[in-house]
Design a protein around this motif. Sequence first.
Motif, PDB file in Angstrom:
ATOM      1  N   TYR A 121       0.876  -1.170   0.000  1.00 49.90           N
ATOM      2  CA  TYR A 121       0.000   0.000   0.000  1.00 49.90           C
ATOM      3  C   TYR A 121       0.912   1.218   0.000  1.00 49.90           C
ATOM      4  O   TYR A 121       1.703   1.412   0.923  1.00 49.90           O
ATOM      5  CB  TYR A 121      -0.911  -0.016   1.230  1.00 49.90           C
ATOM      6  N   LYS A 130       1.271   7.458  -1.837  1.00 48.03           N
ATOM      7  CA  LYS A 130       0.267   8.325  -2.458  1.00 48.03           C
ATOM      8  C   LYS A 130      -1.133   7.977  -1.962  1.00 48.03           C
ATOM      9  O   LYS A 130      -1.907   8.874  -1.591  1.00 48.03           O
ATOM     10  CB  LYS A 130       0.324   8.198  -3.985  1.00 48.03           C
ATOM     11  N   GLU A 131      -1.432   6.681  -1.927  1.00 49.17           N
ATOM     12  CA  GLU A 131      -2.741   6.245  -1.437  1.00 49.17           C
ATOM     13  C   GLU A 131      -2.923   6.609   0.033  1.00 49.17           C
ATOM     14  O   GLU A 131      -4.005   7.010   0.456  1.00 49.17           O
ATOM     15  CB  GLU A 131      -2.880   4.725  -1.599  1.00 49.17           C
ATOM     16  N   GLU A 136      -3.694  10.330   0.523  1.00 47.93           N
ATOM     17  CA  GLU A 136      -5.096  10.596   0.178  1.00 47.93           C
ATOM     18  C   GLU A 136      -6.022  10.103   1.287  1.00 47.93           C
ATOM     19  O   GLU A 136      -7.017  10.763   1.620  1.00 47.93           O
ATOM     20  CB  GLU A 136      -5.437   9.908  -1.144  1.00 47.93           C
ATOM     21  N   ARG A 190      -6.447  -3.459 -10.547  1.00 47.36           N
ATOM     22  CA  ARG A 190      -6.386  -3.734  -9.111  1.00 47.36           C
ATOM     23  C   ARG A 190      -6.657  -5.205  -8.833  1.00 47.36           C
ATOM     24  O   ARG A 190      -6.035  -5.811  -7.962  1.00 47.36           O
ATOM     25  CB  ARG A 190      -7.385  -2.859  -8.348  1.00 47.36           C
TER      26      ARG A 190
END
Length: 397
Positions: free
Chosen positions: A107, A110-111, A114, A305
């Motif tokens: 993970y 960037k995620e 956010e 994904r």
Amino acid sequence: MSVWDDLVGQHPVVEQLRSAVDASTPGGGAGPAGGGSAGGSTSGKMAHAWLFTGPPGSGRSTAARAFAAALQCTETPRGCGHCASCHQVLQGTHADVEVIRPSGLSYGVKETRELVLRASSSPSGGRWQIVLFEGADRATEAAANALLKAIEEPPPRTVWLMCTPSPEDMLMTIRSRCRLVTLRTPPVRAVADVLVQRDGIDAQLAELAARAAQGHIGRARRLATDPDARKRRNDVLAVPRRLTSVGPAVIAAEALVKAAEAEAKVTAEELNESETTALRQALGESAKGRMPRGTAGALKDLEDRQKSRATRVKRDALDLALLDLASYYRDVLTLQLGAGSDLVNSDLSAELRTAAESGPPEATLRRLDAIMECRERLEANVNPLLAVEALTLALRI
């Protein structure tokens, strides 16, 4: 009925979380997170960051989800399980509870940034803004550092619930700022009772499935309800008696990898189908199956994904197969040492006794070490077939 009903054999954890829910009532406040376990002096207080740990199948995510539902519950006692808020949290539709399930092997930062930004917003209708981060150990180092900043200075109504197999899977600086919730492997009897009472499984089959799953509730249910899953596990347990020479050992390795891939395919297809159907409906799929213009990109992102998740699911399935194989040699060692512990694979007791009599405990320990080494190689992205071939050759020595 309450939100805690699905936590099997976790009574100390339920009491810890119930106490925190009571402390979170208006006027109860939410103090600093701090470390601590179920028996610590801070165990009854509310905190802004929680770390749920325990072995696979112990119910980490189930406990975190139940806690989130109880925190958002509008009835008394909190965590009733039947009010609108409880129902929405348990179904994954509550506006103020975001569930993060990393689809790939990691993970990214960037995620995470956010996610931190979304978590900083005020609750839209619930009591708390809750982030339930399953598989938090998959966060990269940069992502973990971004997460640390959010946990150090959380907004007053934001709660982080993170799930990992072990506290050591998270940065020490994150661990020290979280309230620790430690789940144990549920007793075989408790898991079997759940299968009988909630799923209507035959008592004998439920006992065998619970013992084979070694406390993993979800896997016990699959083994009890899916004959193909039981067959795949039996194929794994047949590997030791097939290692008669180099040729059969190589063939057994291929069979082991294929069995894991078949297990992973079933899991992935179930997840993919429900996700794809839900997204197509949300994007406005017509009765004839046609999609509106401009939706191809969203569908392609979902497909990417899902491919990334498929890689992780395959690795997890193979690791699970190796643990099944380890349970075989664990039983052999138990018999060799006369430990008196219950056998995981009690239906193979005659074969296990023959294997125990055919060699010394030292040889069994070497085989268990070889299995653990294979797991480490897979974690390091070694080609699965090569890693398992090396394992089966080591097992026959």
